[in-house]
Write a protein that holds these residues in place. Structure first.
Motif, PDB file in Angstrom:
ATOM      1  N   VAL A   1       0.805  -1.223   0.000  1.00  0.00           N
ATOM      2  CA  VAL A   1       0.000   0.000   0.000  1.00  0.00           C
ATOM      3  C   VAL A   1       0.839   1.275   0.000  1.00  0.00           C
ATOM      4  CG1 VAL A   1      -1.953  -1.116   1.127  1.00  0.00           C
ATOM      5  CG2 VAL A   1      -0.218   0.018   2.524  1.00  0.00           C
ATOM      6  N   ARG A   2       2.141   1.141  -0.163  1.00  0.00           N
ATOM      7  CA  ARG A   2       2.961   2.347  -0.218  1.00  0.00           C
ATOM      8  C   ARG A   2       2.553   3.185  -1.425  1.00  0.00           C
ATOM      9  NH1 ARG A   2       6.763   2.563  -4.050  1.00  0.00           N
ATOM     10  NH2 ARG A   2       7.933   4.198  -2.978  1.00  0.00           N
ATOM     11  N   SER A   3       2.427   4.495  -1.217  1.00  0.00           N
ATOM     12  CA  SER A   3       2.083   5.373  -2.327  1.00  0.00           C
ATOM     13  C   SER A   3       3.288   5.528  -3.234  1.00  0.00           C
ATOM     14  CB  SER A   3       1.656   6.752  -1.811  1.00  0.00           C
ATOM     15  OG  SER A   3       0.463   6.649  -1.054  1.00  0.00           O
ATOM     16  N   PRO A   4       3.090   5.503  -4.550  1.00  0.00           N
ATOM     17  CA  PRO A   4       4.210   5.720  -5.468  1.00  0.00           C
ATOM     18  C   PRO A   4       4.671   7.178  -5.382  1.00  0.00           C
ATOM     19  CG  PRO A   4       2.389   4.610  -6.564  1.00  0.00           C
ATOM     20  CD  PRO A   4       1.863   5.153  -5.276  1.00  0.00           C
ATOM     21  N   LEU A   5       5.529   7.450  -4.419  1.00  0.00           N
ATOM     22  CA  LEU A   5       6.000   8.811  -4.170  1.00  0.00           C
ATOM     23  C   LEU A   5       7.509   8.876  -4.274  1.00  0.00           C
ATOM     24  CD1 LEU A   5       3.864   9.702  -1.017  1.00  0.00           C
ATOM     25  CD2 LEU A   5       3.433  10.437  -3.353  1.00  0.00           C
TER      26      LEU A   5
ATOM     27  N   PRO B   1       2.502   6.597 -18.572  1.00  0.00           N
ATOM     28  CA  PRO B   1       3.721   6.666 -17.757  1.00  0.00           C
ATOM     29  C   PRO B   1       3.749   5.600 -16.670  1.00  0.00           C
ATOM     30  CG  PRO B   1       2.201   8.418 -17.152  1.00  0.00           C
ATOM     31  CD  PRO B   1       1.641   7.773 -18.375  1.00  0.00           C
ATOM     32  N   THR B   2       4.949   5.182 -16.318  1.00  0.00           N
ATOM     33  CA  THR B   2       5.143   4.160 -15.302  1.00  0.00           C
ATOM     34  C   THR B   2       5.159   4.795 -13.922  1.00  0.00           C
ATOM     35  OG1 THR B   2       6.402   2.776 -16.828  1.00  0.00           O
ATOM     36  CG2 THR B   2       6.696   2.355 -14.477  1.00  0.00           C
ATOM     37  N   LEU B   3       4.419   4.210 -12.979  1.00  0.00           N
ATOM     38  CA  LEU B   3       4.376   4.699 -11.610  1.00  0.00           C
ATOM     39  C   LEU B   3       5.738   4.539 -10.940  1.00  0.00           C
ATOM     40  CD1 LEU B   3       0.934   3.165 -10.656  1.00  0.00           C
ATOM     41  CD2 LEU B   3       1.436   5.610 -10.678  1.00  0.00           C
ATOM     42  N   ALA B   4       6.021   5.391  -9.979  1.00  0.00           N
ATOM     43  CA  ALA B   4       7.300   5.365  -9.268  1.00  0.00           C
ATOM     44  C   ALA B   4       7.276   4.286  -8.183  1.00  0.00           C
ATOM     45  CB  ALA B   4       7.595   6.740  -8.668  1.00  0.00           C
ATOM     46  N   LEU B   5       7.239   3.049  -8.616  1.00  0.00           N
ATOM     47  CA  LEU B   5       7.215   1.924  -7.693  1.00  0.00           C
ATOM     48  C   LEU B   5       8.623   1.600  -7.209  1.00  0.00           C
ATOM     49  CD1 LEU B   5       4.758  -0.472  -9.592  1.00  0.00           C
ATOM     50  CD2 LEU B   5       4.207   1.361  -7.983  1.00  0.00           C
ATOM     51  N   ALA B   6       8.692   0.772  -6.173  1.00  0.00           N
ATOM     52  CA  ALA B   6       9.981   0.294  -5.679  1.00  0.00           C
ATOM     53  C   ALA B   6      10.427  -0.897  -6.529  1.00  0.00           C
ATOM     54  CB  ALA B   6       9.862  -0.118  -4.217  1.00  0.00           C
ATOM     55  N   PRO B   7      11.729  -1.177  -6.580  1.00  0.00           N
ATOM     56  CA  PRO B   7      12.220  -2.300  -7.390  1.00  0.00           C
ATOM     57  C   PRO B   7      11.527  -3.625  -7.092  1.00  0.00           C
ATOM     58  CG  PRO B   7      14.056  -0.940  -6.714  1.00  0.00           C
ATOM     59  CD  PRO B   7      12.852  -0.395  -6.002  1.00  0.00           C
ATOM     60  N   TYR B   8      11.291  -3.931  -5.807  1.00  0.00           N
ATOM     61  CA  TYR B   8      10.650  -5.211  -5.487  1.00  0.00           C
ATOM     62  C   TYR B   8       9.224  -5.259  -6.017  1.00  0.00           C
ATOM     63  CZ  TYR B   8       7.849  -3.251  -1.637  1.00  0.00           C
ATOM     64  OH  TYR B   8       6.938  -2.534  -0.894  1.00  0.00           O
ATOM     65  N   GLN B   9       8.583  -4.093  -6.145  1.00  0.00           N
ATOM     66  CA  GLN B   9       7.234  -4.062  -6.698  1.00  0.00           C
ATOM     67  C   GLN B   9       7.241  -4.336  -8.200  1.00  0.00           C
ATOM     68  OE1 GLN B   9       6.250  -0.105  -5.040  1.00  0.00           O
ATOM     69  NE2 GLN B   9       4.541  -1.086  -3.983  1.00  0.00           N
ATOM     70  N   PHE B  10       8.198  -3.764  -8.909  1.00  0.00           N
ATOM     71  CA  PHE B  10       8.324  -4.067 -10.337  1.00  0.00           C
ATOM     72  C   PHE B  10       8.582  -5.557 -10.563  1.00  0.00           C
ATOM     73  CE2 PHE B  10       9.620   0.537 -10.836  1.00  0.00           C
ATOM     74  CZ  PHE B  10       8.528   0.894 -11.614  1.00  0.00           C
ATOM     75  N   GLU B  11       9.425  -6.147  -9.724  1.00  0.00           N
ATOM     76  CA  GLU B  11       9.713  -7.578  -9.843  1.00  0.00           C
ATOM     77  C   GLU B  11       8.460  -8.406  -9.549  1.00  0.00           C
ATOM     78  OE1 GLU B  11      13.480  -9.131 -10.187  1.00  0.00           O
ATOM     79  OE2 GLU B  11      12.586  -7.661 -11.555  1.00  0.00           O
ATOM     80  N   ALA B  12       7.668  -7.964  -8.568  1.00  0.00           N
ATOM     81  CA  ALA B  12       6.444  -8.686  -8.223  1.00  0.00           C
ATOM     82  C   ALA B  12       5.430  -8.635  -9.361  1.00  0.00           C
ATOM     83  CB  ALA B  12       5.834  -8.108  -6.942  1.00  0.00           C
ATOM     84  N   VAL B  13       5.318  -7.482 -10.028  1.00  0.00           N
ATOM     85  CA  VAL B  13       4.416  -7.362 -11.169  1.00  0.00           C
ATOM     86  C   VAL B  13       4.791  -8.380 -12.245  1.00  0.00           C
ATOM     87  CG1 VAL B  13       3.682  -5.890 -13.087  1.00  0.00           C
ATOM     88  CG2 VAL B  13       3.850  -4.933 -10.778  1.00  0.00           C
ATOM     89  N   LYS B  14       6.067  -8.443 -12.549  1.00  0.00           N
ATOM     90  CA  LYS B  14       6.548  -9.360 -13.590  1.00  0.00           C
ATOM     91  C   LYS B  14       6.265 -10.809 -13.216  1.00  0.00           C
ATOM     92  CE  LYS B  14      10.830 -10.690 -15.987  1.00  0.00           C
ATOM     93  NZ  LYS B  14      12.296 -10.418 -16.079  1.00  0.00           N
ATOM     94  N   ALA B  15       6.574 -11.184 -11.974  1.00  0.00           N
ATOM     95  CA  ALA B  15       6.412 -12.576 -11.552  1.00  0.00           C
ATOM     96  C   ALA B  15       4.939 -12.976 -11.470  1.00  0.00           C
ATOM     97  CB  ALA B  15       7.094 -12.793 -10.204  1.00  0.00           C
ATOM     98  N   LEU B  16       4.123 -12.128 -10.859  1.00  0.00           N
ATOM     99  CA  LEU B  16       2.708 -12.461 -10.696  1.00  0.00           C
ATOM    100  C   LEU B  16       1.989 -12.514 -12.041  1.00  0.00           C
ATOM    101  CD1 LEU B  16       1.905 -10.373  -7.498  1.00  0.00           C
ATOM    102  CD2 LEU B  16       1.841 -12.859  -7.689  1.00  0.00           C
ATOM    103  N   ASP B  17       2.295 -11.555 -12.912  1.00  0.00           N
ATOM    104  CA  ASP B  17       1.646 -11.546 -14.227  1.00  0.00           C
ATOM    105  C   ASP B  17       2.001 -12.778 -15.053  1.00  0.00           C
ATOM    106  OD1 ASP B  17      -0.067  -9.435 -14.219  1.00  0.00           O
ATOM    107  OD2 ASP B  17       1.297  -8.009 -15.160  1.00  0.00           O
TER     108      ASP B  17
END
Length: 442
Positions: free
Chosen positions: A133-137, A379-395
């Motif tokens: 739930v971290r905001s992409p900030l 545009p891509t949201l300012a997510l954390a690296p682990y979140q980008f990795e999670a998107v790839k793996a879950l998808d």
């Protein structure tokens, strides 16, 4: 009452488990149970509404919550068997935090061999924050909200905001849940259908990017898009293939004025929160958080010592498949919904420091790659690296994703499952009907 629609007869061979969310209780899943029962009689589907994580027990973290749910499922399977029943299929449904708790329980069920004798049918999540739930900030905004907010919800908060280190992995629990080599992903892949429903707007608890497992958000301004709905579920369920199309752009001067007005309008909740909530609410909020933290810590200690009704050692399995085979809630949500999502600049317009803190060279590489792939129109949201990795793996597992547009109320997180039966939440029944009628595999 959820109990009115839960249970089933000994003829039922399909067990469906319902898991509520943070601050929740079994009553929150009553409409889900009722909608499922309307489609499938007691002779077909046995419904279990998980109870062990009610109320403040949801503060204790995803791991402990998952162990409790796993135990409930095992106990229910044994109880049904003792009465002459024979469960052959299993489905699991999670709402909000319950989706993450359910995924942890699935990993344990897989590791303990429970799923070996069952046909895994449906895993469904309603508004579940798979990416946290971290905001992409960026910058100080990230430090103030994502760090302070994480410490107001005990262990569950630390895990939801991704600031924990799970056991000896050196990673946040959310990253472990999405690791392709973990028991959690190996259990999840066994389900024949993985479905999620994500609010496109007004979800004050878990915004679209995290509930839809996405790194972009095309729904930031619904006035600028034309919407296409699923036939028969108009005005609520968006077409998952082609949900929106951009409207013709208005003149730049007018567009700029609209953007300025909207920007200031969106700041009103945050300003009001500063004026009203900070002097009064913060004190009460953090006093309650401190009390709940102490209580949660006591429960966790009792759990670890085996004095809370569960032997934790039986559930502390190896995580890696290649090695084994309402006041507090409102206050939090009001501040959370005041945060404005930020984006990675495209490679051509980026200098340094526009992404989330990475903490490692590999994290920098992930952010750089995502920035390179970011496009102007999406545009891509300012997510954390682990979140980008999670998107790839879950998808990579394959999902049936349904965007949901709740119009009647500015609290779509509760409305998506008709958490309370009232007219303002009635659009949630359309969501539940779609799930029970078209998505649930019997």
């Amino acid at each position: 009452m959820a109990d009115e629609y839960s249970g089933g007869s000994i003829e039922a061979d399909h067990l469906c488990v319902l898991v509520h969310g943070l601050w929740g209780n079994p009553l929150h899943m009553a409409s889900v149970a009722k909608s499922l029962r309307a489609q499938h009689p007691r002779e077909k589907v046995y419904i279990l509404v998980a109870k062990r994580n009610s109320g403040s027990f949801t503060y204790d973290g995803i791991e402990l919550g998952g162990e409790r749910v796993c135990l409930e499922i095992e106990e229910e399977l044994e109880a049904i068997k003792s009465r002459g029943g024979n469960i052959k299929k299993i489905s699991i449904v999670g709402y909000s935090l319950g989706g993450l708790v359910a995924r942890y329980a699935i990993g344990l069920l897989f590791a303990r061999g429970v799923l070996d004798s069952l046909e895994c049918m449906n895993f469904t999540a309603f508004a579940s924050p798979f990416l946290g739930v971290r905001s992409p900030l960026r910058g100080w905004g990230n430090s103030v909200w994502n760090v302070l907010g994480a410490r107001s919800l005990c262990m569950s908060g630390r895990q939801l905001f991704g600031i924990d280190e799970f056991r000896d992995t050196g990673k946040p629990l959310l990253a472990v849940l999405a690791d392709p080599k973990s028991i959690f992903m190996s259990g999840l892949v066994k389900f024949q259908r993985r479905t999620l429903y994500a609010n496109v707007t007004n979800d004050r608890s878990a915004v679209y990017y995290t509930t839809a497992i996405a790194k972009t958000d095309p729904y930031t301004d619904m006035s600028k898009v034309n919407v296409k709905y699923v036939k028969g579920f108009e005005d609520v369920i968006l077409d998952p293939v082609s949900p929106v199309q951009p409207q013709p752009r208005e003149p730049k001067e007018r567009e700029a004025l609209r953007a300025t007005v909207k920007r200031w309008f969106n700041r009103i909740p945050f300003v009001l929160a500063l004026i009203v909530f900070v002097p009064i609410g913060v004190v009460a909020f953090f006093i309650n958080s401190a009390i709940q933290t102490v209580r949660s810590s006591r429960r966790v200690k009792l759990h670890e010592k085996g004095l809370a009704g569960i032997n934790p050692e039986g559930y502390r399995v190896n995580l890696w498949i290649n090695e084994i085979r309402e006041a507090v809630e409102d206050a939090y949500e009001n501040l959370n919904s005041s945060q404005r999502q930020e984006y990675l600049a495209s490679e051509s317009s980026s200098d340094s420091g526009d992404g989330a803190d990475t903490g490692s060279d590999s994290g920098e590489e992930i952010i750089a790659l995502e920035r390179k792939q970011s496009v102007v129109g999406q545009p891509t949201l300012a997510l954390a690296p682990y979140q980008f990795e999670a998107v790839k793996a879950l998808d990579s597992l394959g999902w049936r994703k349904y965007p949901v547009w709740i119009h009647k109320v500015r609290h779509s997180h509760a409305a998506i499952i008709l958490r309370i039966e009232k007219d303002d939440y009635s659009e949630g029944q359309t969501v539940l009907n779609h799930w029970a009628q078209t998505e649930f595999l019997l």
